[in-house]
Design an enzyme around this catalytic site. Structure first.
Site: not given
Lengths: 341, 341
Positions: A8, A215, A219
């Site tokens: 959250f 990073d 992907k």
């Protein structure tokens, strides 16, 4: 459809805000989305009848104080195991070993719950295993937000080129490096550009994974595995970062070109090669127009030829929009199988 | 799924070739596509058990001579009415009054047959009526190839932005004018550029609809009606063609910009305005990289922000690929409603 939200942070909060803003649209689709639990790192808010999302956002903003439906110490894993639901939305932060997201997703699958995630980690370390578990348990597994969240890559591939074949992919998938390169093209040194990127919020103080191309490589792994139903790992990507990019930028300027940290997936005969490296891009290539936080992908298809898609980054809500679109797709599909026309 | 093909020109032929080439992929999807009739302007080839497509292509190339399943004088309309099928693929040429495509599509709908079309005409004159007929008869109506066929516009909109809202669209939808402008930017006069476009096969000798922006306006009508569920007609589009574009090209060159015949759909408050006109585009806008036969669209979304999609034109097979993708979507949906999991 009963949904559980795990994680959250910013994306989770944006997701709930977006759902509240677009409530009339969602109502019209008759998806009956009901959030039965929301877990953060310290506990879980639970209401099996469906949480009031505006209340949740209000309580979260004050550290859950005064909220009697927030159970401190009730972990995400407990929530997935013990609360009845159809869909787990996994938005915990990405890590190198994929945890805790990996356990969340695996547990959800064994309980025949669909999963939507924005978390790269689990997909990078265990792509094939997770895909197979989803198939075995006959559930959906969608992850649009993991690769260039604001560009609808997986959605496009899964609906618009059904009888076609991808031969090559070029992409710009990392905002930090793109920001730094754009600043360097304006005359800044690498260090100055990096400092600017940190000040502007584009780079974290722990910037190595971005700057060294790792990073972007993550992907590439997720995208290549999706396209070719393969099981590539991070080690399969040839990676070069941007720490020594300055001479290339000078040369590109001389040739009236731009520099981008280009992700490449190339299929030649039956060989597939994966690569991340700084490349010169001519100005008549649309990839040259992708600046700062914008992202893009170019597909080379067998029949459809070259398709280029780019998206401007303007707000974190775009990631939430990608997650929400996946949630709606799962819900629409369920509607279809439940109520055959 | 039983399919009827109406119109057997270049797109129809490319479609059959594509289906033959991608046969293993289609087999794996278990769609069981069966072409039960194929109509051209002079008659119809019929086999209710499913035509052999390579035979059909062979006979068509010799004017159907020697083919005993080709019924001369058996019209498309007769075929739609009398032959059992699930889907009509309408590929007749586009006309100002929408005929004969309009009658083909309406007849298909009343017989509860799905329709896939690449024919703009019927959609420009009777968009809302056709949409409503499809809904009333509970059938699919897909038309990806009608607007910038090689850019998957409608597919993208119908799957990737389910809880979003479009505020503005900019597009480059006409190859002839784009070709002419590119030639003029290289220093040619309008007349020379037009002659080159005709020689290169980009412009027809009857080039007025293209050059005056009418063809682009037709696509604006179809796209705007789809997005806003409206009933715009051709007369609602403010249209300016490219016959007097030379001064703008000179000025654009001075400002280091490009000129494009830009299609615009703009929603402001609840007003929607439609426009086609030559505009200057800065070089950092990806629309500036769309040259010759390439096409592109840029959507401005409320939540997802700016999404740009472009496609390079390389062969007419790309239009067939758009049609085939629509056919597969219809077939997959039927599979889903027939065999609930």
């Amino acid at each position: 459809m009963k949904v559980q939200l795990i994680g959250f942070g910013n994306v989770g909060k944006s997701l709930l805000e977006l759902i509240l803003d677009e409530y009339p649209k969602l109502e019209a689709m008759k998806l009956n989305l009901k959030f039965v639990s929301i877990s953060d790192s310290k506990g879980t808010a639970v209401d099996e009848e469906g949480l009031d999302l505006s209340n949740v956002l209000k309580y979260k903003s004050v550290g859950w104080s005064g909220c009697d439906y927030y159970l401190k110490g009730y972990s995400a894993l407990d929530a997935i195991k013990c609360i009845d639901s159809d869909l787990v939305v996994e938005l915990t932060p990405s890590t190198n070993n994929g945890e805790p997201g990996l356990s969340h997703i695996k547990t959800a699958f064994t309980l025949k719950k669909h999963v939507v995630t924005a978390n790269k980690g689990p997909l990078v370390v265990a792509f094939k295993q997770l895909k197979n578990m989803a198939i075995e348990n006959n559930v959906d597994f969608l992850y649009e937000a993991t690769v260039a969240a604001h560009v609808p890559i997986f959605c496009l591939l899964s609906s618009c080129f059904l009888a076609d074949e991808i031969l090559k992919v070029e992409g710009i998938f990392n905002a930090t490096t793109n920001y730094i390169i754009c600043e360097m093209e304006k005359g800044n040194s690498f260090q100055n550009a990096l400092d600017n990127a940190i000040k502007a919020g584009w780079a974290e103080t722990n910037y190595a994974d971005d700057v060294d191309g790792v990073d972007a490589a993550r992907k590439v792994v997720i995208l290549a595995n999706t396209i070719f139903d393969s099981d590539f790992k991070l080690k399969d990507v040839k990676v070069e970062g941007i720490r020594n990019v300055e001479p290339l930028i000078v040369e590109a300027k001389r040739q009236s070109k731009k520099v981008k940290l280009l992700c490449e997936i190339i299929k030649k005969d039956s060989e597939i090669s994966l690569q991340v490296s700084p490349k010169m891009i001519p100005l008549d290539d649309p990839l040259s127009t992708v600046n700062y936080g914008d992202m893009a992908v170019k597909f080379y298809f067998k029949n459809s030829q070259e398709i280029f898609v780019s998206a401007k980054f303007k707000s974190p809500r775009q990631t939430a929009q990608a997650v929400l679109n996946d949630i709606i797709k799962v819900a629409l599909k369920r509607k279809c199988t439940r109520q055959p026309a």
